[in-house]
Design an enzyme around this catalytic site. Structure first.
Site, PDB file in Angstrom:
ATOM      1  N   LYS A 251      -1.542  -4.733  13.892  1.00 54.02           N
ATOM      2  CA  LYS A 251      -2.863  -4.330  13.401  1.00 54.02           C
ATOM      3  C   LYS A 251      -3.998  -4.716  14.343  1.00 54.02           C
ATOM      4  O   LYS A 251      -5.079  -4.144  14.258  1.00 54.02           O
ATOM      5  CB  LYS A 251      -3.116  -4.923  12.002  1.00 54.02           C
ATOM      6  CG  LYS A 251      -2.240  -4.270  10.941  1.00 54.02           C
ATOM      7  CD  LYS A 251      -2.820  -4.388   9.555  1.00 54.02           C
ATOM      8  CE  LYS A 251      -1.964  -3.576   8.592  1.00 54.02           C
ATOM      9  NZ  LYS A 251      -2.477  -3.572   7.231  1.00 54.02           N
TER      10      LYS A 251
ATOM     11  N   LYS B 115      -0.487   3.513   4.732  1.00 54.21           N
ATOM     12  CA  LYS B 115      -1.731   4.015   4.146  1.00 54.21           C
ATOM     13  C   LYS B 115      -2.811   4.142   5.193  1.00 54.21           C
ATOM     14  O   LYS B 115      -3.564   5.080   5.214  1.00 54.21           O
ATOM     15  CB  LYS B 115      -2.259   3.013   3.100  1.00 54.21           C
ATOM     16  CG  LYS B 115      -1.524   2.990   1.812  1.00 54.21           C
ATOM     17  CD  LYS B 115      -2.362   2.220   0.797  1.00 54.21           C
ATOM     18  CE  LYS B 115      -1.593   1.049   0.251  1.00 54.21           C
ATOM     19  NZ  LYS B 115      -1.826  -0.215   0.907  1.00 54.21           N
TER      20      LYS B 115
ATOM     21  N   LYS C 213       6.409   3.066  10.721  1.00 55.52           N
ATOM     22  CA  LYS C 213       6.537   3.110   9.264  1.00 55.52           C
ATOM     23  C   LYS C 213       5.412   3.953   8.648  1.00 55.52           C
ATOM     24  O   LYS C 213       4.315   4.034   9.198  1.00 55.52           O
ATOM     25  CB  LYS C 213       6.565   1.696   8.672  1.00 55.52           C
ATOM     26  CG  LYS C 213       5.225   1.035   8.533  1.00 55.52           C
ATOM     27  CD  LYS C 213       5.283  -0.162   7.580  1.00 55.52           C
ATOM     28  CE  LYS C 213       3.855  -0.611   7.288  1.00 55.52           C
ATOM     29  NZ  LYS C 213       3.572  -1.024   5.957  1.00 55.52           N
TER      30      LYS C 213
HETATM   31  P1  ATP Z   1      -1.559  -0.736   5.182  1.00 60.56           P
HETATM   32  O1  ATP Z   1      -1.353   0.482   6.014  1.00 60.56           O
HETATM   33  O2  ATP Z   1      -2.976  -0.894   4.703  1.00 60.56           O
HETATM   34  O3  ATP Z   1      -0.993  -1.975   5.796  1.00 60.56           O
HETATM   35  P2  ATP Z   1       0.760  -0.140   3.680  1.00 60.56           P
HETATM   36  O4  ATP Z   1       0.883   1.303   3.426  1.00 60.56           O
HETATM   37  O5  ATP Z   1       1.559  -0.723   4.781  1.00 60.56           O
HETATM   38  O6  ATP Z   1      -0.764  -0.491   3.865  1.00 60.56           O
HETATM   39  P3  ATP Z   1       0.778  -2.328   1.801  1.00 60.56           P
HETATM   40  O7  ATP Z   1      -0.309  -2.380   0.808  1.00 60.56           O
HETATM   41  O8  ATP Z   1       0.591  -3.179   3.008  1.00 60.56           O
HETATM   42  O9  ATP Z   1       1.081  -0.850   2.303  1.00 60.56           O
HETATM   43  O10 ATP Z   1       2.170  -2.694   1.125  1.00 60.56           O
HETATM   44  C1  ATP Z   1       2.477  -2.672  -0.240  1.00 60.56           C
HETATM   45  C2  ATP Z   1       3.976  -2.773  -0.405  1.00 60.56           C
HETATM   46  O11 ATP Z   1       4.591  -1.564   0.042  1.00 60.56           O
HETATM   47  C3  ATP Z   1       4.617  -3.902   0.418  1.00 60.56           C
HETATM   48  O12 ATP Z   1       5.628  -4.524  -0.352  1.00 60.56           O
HETATM   49  C4  ATP Z   1       5.213  -3.202   1.605  1.00 60.56           C
HETATM   50  O13 ATP Z   1       6.341  -3.870   2.131  1.00 60.56           O
HETATM   51  C5  ATP Z   1       5.610  -1.871   1.000  1.00 60.56           C
HETATM   52  N1  ATP Z   1       5.610  -0.811   2.004  1.00 60.56           N
HETATM   53  C6  ATP Z   1       4.531  -0.409   2.737  1.00 60.56           C
HETATM   54  N2  ATP Z   1       4.869   0.579   3.572  1.00 60.56           N
HETATM   55  C7  ATP Z   1       6.193   0.806   3.371  1.00 60.56           C
HETATM   56  C8  ATP Z   1       7.127   1.713   3.940  1.00 60.56           C
HETATM   57  N3  ATP Z   1       6.765   2.589   4.862  1.00 60.56           N
HETATM   58  N4  ATP Z   1       8.417   1.691   3.496  1.00 60.56           N
HETATM   59  C9  ATP Z   1       8.795   0.808   2.541  1.00 60.56           C
HETATM   60  N5  ATP Z   1       7.965  -0.085   1.966  1.00 60.56           N
HETATM   61  C10 ATP Z   1       6.676  -0.085   2.371  1.00 60.56           C
END
Ligand code: ATP
Ligand code: LTN
Length: 327
Positions: A111, A195, A192
């Site tokens: 990040k 969001k 991955k």
């Molecule tokens: P950001 O992009 O803001 O970091 P994010 O989409 O990665 O957000 P988080 O809010 O950080 O999502 O994560 C919430 C939950 O979803 C966590 O338990 C994380 O491990 C899971 N998660 C996030 N992205 C994935 C993914 N691509 N596949 C599986 N699990 C995910």
């Protein structure tokens, strides 16, 4: 009953990775464990956002979590900033975590890369996450694969604190699903689905129209090998589709891989399976969005309940350290 805790950032709309990697398991866990789920708005402050938008995003994410099946009568759903004990213990955790440990965190490296300015909060983020978890005497933390390293750090910090000040914290463990723990971006399958960083074509949002979902899978990036095999290194796109189809239909990725030899049908069936998975969630989301007062009320009750537990554990930690009690 075991205690379960997990958190999610209100940094954008919920996507398929969040659902398969984490939220789906939260819905199951609420029936077998004493479960606390937190919209971690303070964690979202670590990266720049649109001023004034966070409250709306927090309420909308809470509505989406309820639409996925979290039941505020069964679990405790609340907002991190409503329970100030998180920041108090967060500071104590910053003072229990070393600079070297934080520097090794891969989420920080990802990040902070390419950013003109990186906040101190982004660096110390995992210490606040450790506080979130330890405040609830948590046994299990259901998360996606990307969070494994943060939960390991939380365990190390809890053990260090306990060794230094006496037995205070429960040492938690991560629970990571077998299928769906790492859903990849449909356009860049080596990254991955996220969001905050995925482009529109790479991410499947929970409220994407069924026709849009089908189209995104049809256009998903694969490769030119022309074989359907589970092979993350050489066929990341195909492997991602197989994992998503398996996780959405309750089969194993191996079983699904054996059923296809062409990309077209694999993409079409994966799109359809995801549409079916999202259908009931989308119906409930419409109802919940039309009643934001009910969502806000559920969050207020959640914060009252969470605050009661958090205050006790924070006081226990302060006594262990030997801070002067107020009374
Ligand atoms: P950001 O992009 O803001 O970091 P994010 O989409 O990665 O957000 P988080 O809010 O950080 O999502 O994560 C919430 C939950 O979803 C966590 O338990 C994380 O491990 C899971 N998660 C996030 N992205 C994935 C993914 N691509 N596949 C599986 N699990 C995910
Ligand atoms: N770091 C997590 C979000 C998060 C979390 C938590 C997850 C903050 N606090 C406590 C589990 C338990 C993320 O970026 N997905």
């Amino acid at each position: 009953m075991p205690r379960v805790f997990s958190g999610i950032q209100p940094t954008g709309e919920l996507h398929l990775g969040n659902l398969l990697g984490a939220v789906r398991n939260w819905v199951e866990d609420q029936h077998r464990a004493d479960s606390f789920y937190c919209v971690v708005d303070l964690h979202a402050l670590t990266v720049p956002g649109e001023p004034g938008a966070l409250g709306r995003q927090t309420l909308d994410l809470a509505a989406a979590l309820l639409a996925c099946g979290l039941d505020p009568e069964v679990c405790t759903l609340f907002v991190q900033s409503h329970v100030p004990e998180h920041t108090s213990l967060g500071w104590i955790m910053q003072c229990t975590t070393s600079f070297g440990e934080l520097r090794r965190m891969t989420q920080f490296k990802d990040k902070s890369q390419g950013q003109e300015s990186v906040s101190a909060g982004l660096f110390s983020y995992p210490a606040l996450q450790a506080a979130d978890i330890l405040l609830y005497d948590t046994d299990q933390v259901p998360v996606g694969e990307d969070q494994r390293q943060h939960i390991e750090l939380t365990r190390d910090v809890a053990e260090r604190f306990n060794a230094r000040y006496g037995d205070t914290f429960v040492v938690p463990a991560a629970t990571i699903p077998r299928a769906g723990a790492r859903v990849m971006d449909l356009q860049q399958p080596e990254r991955k689905m996220s969001k905050s960083t995925s482009g529109d074509a790479g991410i499947v949002r929970l409220d994407d129209d069924p026709a849009v979902v089908v189209k995104k899978f049809k256009r998903a990036v694969t490769d030119s090998l022309g074989e359907v095999r589970l092979d993350v290194d050489h066929q990341p796109g195909v492997t991602n589709l197989l994992s998503i189809l398996a996780a959405s239909t309750g089969r194993s990725p191996e079983e699904v891989a054996g059923a296809y030899d062409q990309y077209g049908p694999l993409k079409a069936d994966t799109g359809e399976a995801v549409v079916e998975l999202l259908r009931p969630i989308q119906e409930r989301l419409g109802e919940l969005r039309s009643d934001p007062g009910a969502v806000a009320e559920a969050l207020r009750r959640g914060a009252d309940k969470a605050g009661g537990v958090a205050a006790e554990v924070l006081e226990r930690a302060e006594r262990s350290i030997g801070l002067l009690p107020r009374r």
